[in-house]
Motif scaffolding. Structure first.
Motif, PDB file in Angstrom:
ATOM      1  N   LEU A 112      17.478   9.783   1.914  1.00 34.85           N
ATOM      2  CA  LEU A 112      17.239   9.494   0.506  1.00 34.85           C
ATOM      3  C   LEU A 112      17.576  10.752  -0.291  1.00 34.85           C
ATOM      4  N   TYR A 113      18.547  10.645  -1.204  1.00 35.72           N
ATOM      5  CA  TYR A 113      19.017  11.811  -1.960  1.00 35.72           C
ATOM      6  C   TYR A 113      18.548  11.768  -3.409  1.00 35.72           C
ATOM      7  N   TRP A 114      18.199  12.934  -3.917  1.00 32.93           N
ATOM      8  CA  TRP A 114      17.962  13.095  -5.348  1.00 32.93           C
ATOM      9  C   TRP A 114      18.884  14.209  -5.847  1.00 32.93           C
ATOM     10  N   ILE A 115      19.379  14.046  -7.072  1.00 34.66           N
ATOM     11  CA  ILE A 115      20.196  15.112  -7.650  1.00 34.66           C
ATOM     12  C   ILE A 115      19.379  15.796  -8.737  1.00 34.66           C
ATOM     13  N   THR A 116      19.500  17.108  -8.841  1.00 34.55           N
ATOM     14  CA  THR A 116      18.766  17.819  -9.893  1.00 34.55           C
ATOM     15  C   THR A 116      19.306  17.395 -11.244  1.00 34.55           C
ATOM     16  N   SER A 117      18.507  17.592 -12.275  1.00 33.84           N
ATOM     17  CA  SER A 117      18.848  17.015 -13.567  1.00 33.84           C
ATOM     18  C   SER A 117      19.646  17.950 -14.458  1.00 33.84           C
ATOM     19  N   ALA A 118      19.963  19.148 -14.003  1.00 31.97           N
ATOM     20  CA  ALA A 118      20.738  20.066 -14.844  1.00 31.97           C
ATOM     21  C   ALA A 118      21.493  21.051 -13.966  1.00 31.97           C
ATOM     22  N   ARG A 119      22.363  21.827 -14.607  1.00 37.62           N
ATOM     23  CA  ARG A 119      23.154  22.827 -13.873  1.00 37.62           C
ATOM     24  C   ARG A 119      22.262  23.941 -13.366  1.00 37.62           C
ATOM     25  N   THR A 146       0.844  -1.201   0.000  1.00 39.44           N
ATOM     26  CA  THR A 146       0.000   0.000   0.000  1.00 39.44           C
ATOM     27  C   THR A 146       0.875   1.244   0.000  1.00 39.44           C
ATOM     28  N   TRP A 147       0.270   2.356  -0.419  1.00 43.64           N
ATOM     29  CA  TRP A 147       0.911   3.663  -0.338  1.00 43.64           C
ATOM     30  C   TRP A 147       0.445   4.364   0.926  1.00 43.64           C
ATOM     31  N   GLN A 148       1.355   5.143   1.480  1.00 49.25           N
ATOM     32  CA  GLN A 148       1.038   5.848   2.714  1.00 49.25           C
ATOM     33  C   GLN A 148       1.694   7.220   2.617  1.00 49.25           C
ATOM     34  N   VAL A 149       0.957   8.248   2.974  1.00 50.79           N
ATOM     35  CA  VAL A 149       1.570   9.582   3.025  1.00 50.79           C
ATOM     36  C   VAL A 149       2.436   9.622   4.271  1.00 50.79           C
ATOM     37  N   VAL A 150       3.738   9.825   4.091  1.00 48.40           N
ATOM     38  CA  VAL A 150       4.647   9.731   5.231  1.00 48.40           C
ATOM     39  C   VAL A 150       5.299  11.061   5.592  1.00 48.40           C
ATOM     40  N   GLY A 151       5.060  12.088   4.804  1.00 53.92           N
ATOM     41  CA  GLY A 151       5.702  13.346   5.154  1.00 53.92           C
ATOM     42  C   GLY A 151       5.295  14.451   4.209  1.00 53.92           C
ATOM     43  N   SER A 152       5.845  15.606   4.486  1.00 54.50           N
ATOM     44  CA  SER A 152       5.542  16.745   3.627  1.00 54.50           C
ATOM     45  C   SER A 152       6.857  17.355   3.186  1.00 54.50           C
ATOM     46  N   LEU A 153       6.756  18.258   2.208  1.00 53.95           N
ATOM     47  CA  LEU A 153       7.982  18.923   1.803  1.00 53.95           C
ATOM     48  C   LEU A 153       7.719  20.403   1.552  1.00 53.95           C
ATOM     49  N   PRO A 154       8.692  21.231   1.904  1.00 56.11           N
ATOM     50  CA  PRO A 154       8.540  22.657   1.681  1.00 56.11           C
ATOM     51  C   PRO A 154       8.338  22.919   0.185  1.00 56.11           C
ATOM     52  N   VAL A 155       7.601  23.956  -0.110  1.00 54.64           N
ATOM     53  CA  VAL A 155       7.256  24.227  -1.506  1.00 54.64           C
ATOM     54  C   VAL A 155       8.477  24.320  -2.418  1.00 54.64           C
ATOM     55  N   GLU A 156       9.564  24.963  -1.915  1.00 49.13           N
ATOM     56  CA  GLU A 156      10.715  25.103  -2.814  1.00 49.13           C
ATOM     57  C   GLU A 156      11.297  23.745  -3.202  1.00 49.13           C
ATOM     58  N   PHE A 157      11.205  22.762  -2.279  1.00 49.63           N
ATOM     59  CA  PHE A 157      11.670  21.418  -2.623  1.00 49.63           C
ATOM     60  C   PHE A 157      10.699  20.761  -3.599  1.00 49.63           C
ATOM     61  N   ALA A 158       9.402  20.942  -3.341  1.00 47.47           N
ATOM     62  CA  ALA A 158       8.388  20.363  -4.231  1.00 47.47           C
ATOM     63  C   ALA A 158       8.575  20.882  -5.647  1.00 47.47           C
ATOM     64  N   VAL A 159       8.848  22.149  -5.765  1.00 47.14           N
ATOM     65  CA  VAL A 159       9.035  22.755  -7.091  1.00 47.14           C
ATOM     66  C   VAL A 159      10.242  22.137  -7.776  1.00 47.14           C
ATOM     67  N   ARG A 160      11.346  22.102  -7.041  1.00 51.22           N
ATOM     68  CA  ARG A 160      12.573  21.623  -7.677  1.00 51.22           C
ATOM     69  C   ARG A 160      12.511  20.131  -8.002  1.00 51.22           C
ATOM     70  N   LEU A 161      11.902  19.340  -7.108  1.00 50.87           N
ATOM     71  CA  LEU A 161      11.792  17.901  -7.377  1.00 50.87           C
ATOM     72  C   LEU A 161      10.861  17.630  -8.555  1.00 50.87           C
ATOM     73  N   THR A 162       9.989  18.574  -8.840  1.00 48.83           N
ATOM     74  CA  THR A 162       9.058  18.401  -9.948  1.00 48.83           C
ATOM     75  C   THR A 162       9.649  18.917 -11.251  1.00 48.83           C
ATOM     76  N   VAL A 163      10.156  20.139 -11.189  1.00 44.88           N
ATOM     77  CA  VAL A 163      10.648  20.787 -12.406  1.00 44.88           C
ATOM     78  C   VAL A 163      11.918  20.119 -12.917  1.00 44.88           C
ATOM     79  N   TRP A 164      12.784  19.734 -11.999  1.00 44.69           N
ATOM     80  CA  TRP A 164      14.065  19.144 -12.432  1.00 44.69           C
ATOM     81  C   TRP A 164      13.964  17.640 -12.665  1.00 44.69           C
ATOM     82  N   THR A 165      12.787  17.083 -12.404  1.00 44.21           N
ATOM     83  CA  THR A 165      12.497  15.657 -12.621  1.00 44.21           C
ATOM     84  C   THR A 165      13.690  14.717 -12.461  1.00 44.21           C
ATOM     85  N   PRO A 166      14.243  14.710 -11.296  1.00 44.07           N
ATOM     86  CA  PRO A 166      15.356  13.776 -11.118  1.00 44.07           C
ATOM     87  C   PRO A 166      14.836  12.348 -11.050  1.00 44.07           C
ATOM     88  N   ASN A 167      15.520  11.401 -11.679  1.00 41.05           N
ATOM     89  CA  ASN A 167      15.075  10.015 -11.500  1.00 41.05           C
ATOM     90  C   ASN A 167      16.167   9.134 -10.923  1.00 41.05           C
TER      91      ASN A 167
END
Lengths: 163, 373
Positions: free
Chosen positions: B215-222, B185-206
């Motif tokens: 758990l680390y993600w790297i942005t997809s561009a300079r 199952t999926w469970q909502v386990v936390g929240s993230l500040p908007v600036e992180f939400a924006v960057r994790l979405t716009v930079w679409t790191p996979n």
């Protein structure tokens, strides 16, 4: 274990008798590299003649040859020993034909020579690696006994691995 | 004779074989077939150490799901069709021996897992918050936490993305959801500040890496930067990346349990950094010049270079046909790593293969069917 084997410099000798009556006289330290013989020595104590009805003389001889080499190489405990053993193992299995290999593997397994079993197991694996099904059958003289259609089905399932 | 070899001896022999050789051996006769199906073979022999992991190339766009796999010992490539997956998918990453895909028939995230060797697949349940383009990360858990040895224990984290706002329109989704394979199952386990939400979405790191509880993600561009989510404290942090504005590619990987960064600058070598005390990046290695030149093929630019790691190996790759650079731990000398050149996949058994954009993953092949599916 009897006291003579541990306390004196003259090591105790054991007589091993193969299925075809051939006997081998070997130092206890050599023979006990085989788990099965080690157990017999520990259980039966003073018995010096051990009968091995499931191994014939030819293969028992080969197994003991391997034990002897490893027992000797292990007595002088310098670091190059591993290398020497590895090199010698390589020579030992190099030219074994599949028939000898089979009987030797069975003998080593029966005698619980774990290290030797591992060595021979890897040798067999190396004869399988990179071969096509037909080549494996040829190498090991295996005739397919699949029911009609069964082989195709199996091949289809793993089609990526086949030619 | 050989056909009737005792089962335990045969299993010992088979435990020394890689999946391709095993498939061939298991097709010779009925007895051998029965034994091959008993994979994994237990640990009766000291030889049955783990086999090296396989590099798998997953074409990013293909009509039917597909993968190419390399046996690291023989260097030969195989083509594994994933046509058992009934939907169009795009590769994301791997967890344990499984490949993780997202479906492409809808914009909202929907995940599919498969084992390419057993041809099993499973669609994960729907997320609680439907979202498009979030960051996806995975954590492999110790299998001892499960009763069943063939059951893979892992978690998938999904952060950010675009979702429907309560009053219409779209918004950056400020929640983090976790899928646990043990509960399915999926469970909502936390929240993230908007600036992180924006960057994790716009930079679409996979690419994600799990290290020391974060758990680390790297942005997809300079300019590159790392975003880390601390699981236990439910907090976010940002990590700077060395030469962040100059690197032409930057990948985050795990090496010897440490957070490791691989990146390259135009006209220069590619480098490997390790995160040391006090969040300082320490240069640990440079890609050998001759390998770097071979990889770039006369060009100076590292653009489009990607990187993936597994236990004991880091691969730099570009596309299916191009050669790769591998940095691997040498098996019998613990702690020693060496550089290798690995040919890309331009043909499979003499048949030419078109060059494709790929996502690379490194997985230990698993031939045992699992009740997870």
């Amino acid at each position: 274990m009897s006291s003579s084997s541990t306390t004196t410099t003259t090591t105790r000798l054991l007589m091993l008798k193969a299925s075809d009556g051939v006997t081998f006289e070997v130092e206890e330290a050599v023979a006990t590299k085989l788990g099965a013989i080690n157990n017999m020595v520990e259980e039966e104590g003073s018995e010096d003649l051990i009968c091995l009805p499931n191994v014939n003389g030819k293969f028992l001889g080969m197994v003991l040859e391997w034990c002897k080499k490893h027992a000797n190489n292990n007595t002088n405990s310098d670091k190059g020993n591993d290398e020497v053993n590895k090199w010698w193992d390589k020579e030992f299995v190099m030219d074994l034909d599949q028939n000898t290999l089979y009987h030797l593997l069975m003998a080593a397994d029966y005698l619980s020579g774990t290290e030797l079993v591992d060595l021979l197991t890897e040798k067999v694996a190396s004869m399988i690696r990179g071969k096509k099904v037909e080549e494996i059958r040829e190498t090991f003289k295996i005739k397919s006994d699949f029911l009609p259609g069964q082989e195709e089905e199996i091949r289809k399932k793993n089609s990526w691995a086949f030619e | 004779m050989w056909r009737d070899l005792p089962f335990d001896l045969l299993a010992n022999i088979f435990s020394c074989l890689a999946p391709d050789s095993l498939a061939c051996a298991g097709s010779t006769c009925r007895q051998w077939h029965t034994c091959a199906k008993a994979w994994p073979f237990g640990s009766s022999s000291s030889l049955s150490q783990s086999h090296p992991a396989w590099f798998m190339a997953l074409p990013i766009r293909s009509h039917t799901p597909l993968s190419y796999a390399q046996n690291p010992s023989f260097k030969n490539w195989h083509r594994l069709s994933l046509d058992f997956i009934p939907v169009q998918v795009r590769p994301l990453t791997s967890v344990k021996s499984l490949l993780l895909f997202r479906t492409t028939n809808s914009t909202s995230l929907h995940l599919v897992l498969c084992n390419p060797f057993t041809r099993e697949y499973k669609e994960l349940p729907k997320l609680n918050m439907s979202r498009s383009n979030p960051a996806v990360g995975v954590i492999a858990l110790d299998d001892h936490s499960s009763q069943n040895p063939s059951f893979p224990c892992f978690q998938v984290y999904v952060a950010g993305g675009m979702s429907e706002a309560p009053r219409g329109g779209a918004r950056y989704e400020p929640t983090l959801e976790m899928y646990d394979s043990r509960h399915d199952t999926w469970q909502v386990v936390g929240s993230l500040p908007v600036e992180f939400a924006v960057r994790l979405t716009v930079w679409t790191p996979n690419d994600s890496v799990y290290c020391d509880g974060v758990l680390y993600w790297i942005t997809s561009a300079r300019a590159y930067s790392l975003m880390g989510f601390d699981i236990s404290s439910n907090t976010w942090r940002e990590l700077r990346v060395p030469m962040a504005d100059r690197l032409e590619f930057a990948s985050v990987v795990l090496r010897n349990e440490r957070l490791t960064l691989v990146g390259g600058t135009c006209g220069e070598d590619a480098s490997v950094w390790e995160l040391g005390q006090g969040d300082i990046w320490v240069l640990v290695e440079k890609v050998p010049v001759e390998l770097g030149m071979k990889f770039l093929g006369g060009k100076e630019s590292w653009v489009n270079t990607k990187c993936v790691s597994s236990n004991g190996a880091i691969y730099l790759y570009r596309d299916l046909g191009s050669g790769m650079i591998a940095w691997k731990e040498i098996r019998d000398q613990k702690g020693n790593w060496e550089w290798f050149w690995v040919e890309g996949c331009s043909s499979v058994r003499g048949k030419k293969v078109p060059n494709l954009q790929i996502k690379g993953v490194v997985i230990p092949p698993n031939l045992a069917p699992s009740c997870f599916f």
